[in-house]
Design a protein around this motif. Structure first.
Motif, short mmCIF file in Angstrom:
data_model
loop_
_atom_site.label_atom_id
_atom_site.label_comp_id
_atom_site.label_asym_id
_atom_site.label_seq_id
_atom_site.Cartn_x
_atom_site.Cartn_y
_atom_site.Cartn_z
N SER A 215 21.56 49.97 -37.64
CA SER A 215 22.78 49.71 -36.89
C SER A 215 23.56 48.57 -37.55
CB SER A 215 22.44 49.34 -35.44
OG SER A 215 23.55 48.81 -34.79
N ARG A 216 24.86 48.76 -37.66
CA ARG A 216 25.73 47.71 -38.21
C ARG A 216 26.43 46.94 -37.10
NH1 ARG A 216 26.23 52.27 -41.34
NH2 ARG A 216 25.52 52.06 -43.49
N PRO B 239 8.19 46.86 -25.25
CA PRO B 239 9.39 47.69 -25.38
C PRO B 239 9.54 48.35 -26.74
CG PRO B 239 9.97 45.36 -25.33
CD PRO B 239 8.53 45.46 -24.95
N VAL B 240 9.18 47.64 -27.82
CA VAL B 240 9.28 48.23 -29.16
C VAL B 240 8.29 49.38 -29.30
CG1 VAL B 240 9.00 47.80 -31.62
CG2 VAL B 240 10.16 46.11 -30.20
N VAL C 169 17.57 44.28 -31.81
CA VAL C 169 16.85 43.82 -33.00
C VAL C 169 16.15 44.98 -33.70
CG1 VAL C 169 14.96 42.35 -33.81
CG2 VAL C 169 16.54 41.50 -32.07
N SER C 170 15.54 45.88 -32.93
CA SER C 170 14.84 47.03 -33.52
C SER C 170 15.82 47.99 -34.20
CB SER C 170 14.04 47.77 -32.45
OG SER C 170 13.08 46.92 -31.86
N TYR D 59 12.09 49.37 -36.43
CA TYR D 59 11.06 49.30 -35.38
C TYR D 59 9.71 48.84 -35.92
CZ TYR D 59 14.32 51.53 -32.20
OH TYR D 59 15.40 51.79 -31.39
N LYS D 60 9.30 49.39 -37.04
CA LYS D 60 8.01 48.99 -37.60
C LYS D 60 8.04 47.52 -37.99
CE LYS D 60 4.81 49.80 -41.45
NZ LYS D 60 4.49 50.62 -42.64
N ARG D 61 9.13 47.08 -38.59
CA ARG D 61 9.23 45.68 -39.03
C ARG D 61 9.17 44.73 -37.83
NH1 ARG D 61 14.21 44.80 -42.80
NH2 ARG D 61 12.97 46.34 -43.94
N VAL D 62 9.90 45.05 -36.78
CA VAL D 62 9.90 44.19 -35.59
C VAL D 62 8.52 44.21 -34.91
CG1 VAL D 62 10.87 43.87 -33.28
CG2 VAL D 62 12.37 44.42 -35.21
N PHE D 63 7.90 45.40 -34.87
CA PHE D 63 6.56 45.51 -34.27
C PHE D 63 5.56 44.63 -35.02
CE2 PHE D 63 2.32 47.39 -34.43
CZ PHE D 63 2.00 47.48 -33.08
N MET D 64 5.58 44.70 -36.34
CA MET D 64 4.61 43.92 -37.12
C MET D 64 4.88 42.43 -37.01
SD MET D 64 4.06 46.34 -40.49
CE MET D 64 2.81 45.22 -41.14
#
Length: 526
Positions: A205-206, A130-131, A81-82, A87-92
């Motif tokens: 990532s695609r 983990p993120v 997902v990250s 990474y920032k989007r998933v963290f927030m």
């Protein structure tokens, strides 16, 4: 293989200068501290929840189980997902879910609503560690990661120890709902800090979504963690335990086969073929037992044998937490200069020695002696955990860091659950053995037992109890002492076995990379 956007050579400095990276690290530490804290802070408040919601132990236990299962099953997908969404989007997003879930938990009106809200909270809390760890490794160059991870490790090691103390105080003197509400202002503040201080790292990532990998991992890890969680109550041979663990084994075998053979796996298990990463993973997994078994056993001794309150128990655990927190940055500093091998070897030796000392625990052991044993173990664990983790992660290509942190945290979670299940069952078996031996030694036909029983009976008679009641009280007290001694002796056996597991791990530590990371004169501050 997955089509990743190439990672730029200067990616570790994407968050700007040293000051920006330090500020970003603080943001990550705050979030992870809250998430880890919530895995231990709720335990002390369970009796108050039972009373307010009108439920029994089996029902209220799902407040803990739901959070643990969600966290354990969510971690494997965080790398994918990250890498895909940022990474920032998933963290927030994770921080928002955790904060909202905490607020809703504080509002819970019955046990069902509490379980639902804990699931929401776990969806956020499970992704934060983990993120955040992956972001640390992406922000800092290899020669500074040790010190950075040392500070990051404060959240992981300090939170579980301070949780019972904080929870006990809030529950006893204020209101149990505050253990959830306290996360809300901190979460909101940290969210705003993240908006301005964190910068998005290279991603995009695609890779296609691995549906079958996701389904088999979710089924496998959820049934594994649940099955291990009920082992202490039901034992390894219980049909329910066997059923859940069987489903887990089959699901995880299928998951491994899928991930190993497809071009775009959700979790790139082929990273385990990296020798340095594998050794690191093995050491962290095994030493998780040495970390969590005492954290589980010592509070049992202090509350069930010594009769201390949760707050007093937490206060006795606090010195270990403080020393561990102070040692974490020092361990990271040492890693940046001399590598992971010798800090890990010394840490394992200290941990093993502390377990050796702790296996002499008895009902008369002073609290100051016990605190010293725990402090020594805290120093040992802090010397080995972050250096070993950082050593393994440094061996992984930068674009695979998200995957590696997901694997690392998954193994750590499963190892901790297995360790507690194993230790609890061993404790139960050894307690039964020592209780039988104790009862045989104090047979009512032996002169020593009769003399002790008569003394106790005279004591209760002097307190005004009738003869028949004094006899019953004396016999009950004697049997209680036998069982208390049996429990402590069983704990000593668990510590003894755990010590040998730790000693065996020292061999693995010698396979870690020796020497520093090219930063003899540099640190996180310069």
């Amino acid at each position: 293989m997955a089509d990743h956007i190439p990672t730029p050579p200067t990616e570790q400095r994407e968050n700007g200068g040293v000051e920006n990276r330090l500020a970003a690290t603080v943001v990550l530490i705050i979030a992870v501290f809250m998430a880890v804290l919530d895995m231990s802070i709720v335990n002390v408040a369970l009796p108050s929840m039972m009373t307010e919601f009108g439920v029994d132990t089996s029902d209220i236990q799902w407040v803990i189980t739901a959070y643990t299962l969600v966290v354990g099953t969510l971690v494997p997908i965080t790398g994918f997902v990250s890498d895909r969404f940022g990474y920032k989007r998933v963290f927030m997003l994770a921080l928002v879910l955790f904060t909202v879930g905490s607020f809703l938990c504080g509002l819970a009106w019955n046990n069902a609503s509490m379980i639902l809200f804990r699931i929401i909270q776990g969806l956020g809390g499970g992704a934060l560690m983990p993120v955040s760890m992956a972001m640390i490794f992406r922000m800092f160059p290899p020669e500074r990661r040790g010190t950075a991870m040392g500070f990051f490790g404060i959240a992981i090691m300090f939170a579980p120890a301070v949780g019972p103390t904080l929870s006990g105080y809030l529950t006893e003197y204020l209101n149990w709902r505050l253990i959830f509400y306290i996360n809300v202002p901190i979460g909101i503040l940290d969210l705003f800090l993240a908006m301005f201080l964190l910068k998005e790292l290279a991603h995009g990532s695609r890779q296609r979504f691995d549906l079958w990998g996701f389904l088999t991992s979710t089924l496998g890890f959820s049934t594994l963690l649940y099955g291990l969680g009920i082992v202490p109550d039901k034992g390894w041979t219980d049909p329910e335990v066997i059923g859940f663990l069987s489903v887990a084994i089959v699901s995880l075998v299928v998951f491994v086969l899928i991930e190993w053979n497809i071009d775009q796996p959700m979790l790139d298990l082929k990273l385990i073929r990296n020798g340095a990463f594998f050794v690191s993973l093995a050491i962290v997994s095994i030493t998780s037992i040495a970390l969590f078994v005492p954290l589980f056993m010592i509070p049992l001794f202090l509350q069930n044998i010594s009769g201390l309150s949760p707050i007093d128990t937490g206060l006795l655990l606090l010195p270990q937490a403080l020393v561990t927190g102070l040692m974490m940055p020092i361990a990271g500093f040492l890693f940046d200069r001399i590598g992971a091998r010798w800090p890990a070897v010394i840490g394992l030796c200290l941990t093993a020695y502390s377990l050796y000392l702790t296996h002499f625990l008895d009902v008369n052991t002073s609290h100051s002696t016990l605190v010293w044993w725990m402090v020594l173990r805290g120093i040992g664990v802090s010397l080995l955990m972050m250096p070993v983790t950082t050593s393994g992660m440094n061996a992984v290509p930068s674009e695979k860091v998200g995957q590696a942190t997901a694997i690392n945290n998954t193994f750590r979670q499963v190892s901790a659950s297995f360790g507690i299940a194993w230790a609890t069952l061993l404790l139960s078996h050894r307690q039964a053995y020592h209780a039988a031996v104790g009862a045989e030694q104090f047979s009512l036909f032996s002169p020593q037992a009769n003399e002790t029983l008569q003394q106790l009976q005279n004591m209760f008679s002097a307190m005004g109890q009738p003869l028949f009641q004094a006899k019953a009280s004396a016999l009950g007290l004697l049997m209680g002492q036998i069982h208390a001694h049996a429990m402590v002796q069983a704990m000593d056996d668990v510590f003894w076995v755990t010590m040998w597991i730790t000693i065996a791990t020292i061999v693995l530590a010698f396979f870690l990379k020796n020497g520093g990371n090219g930063a003899k004169r540099r640190s996180i501050m310069g």
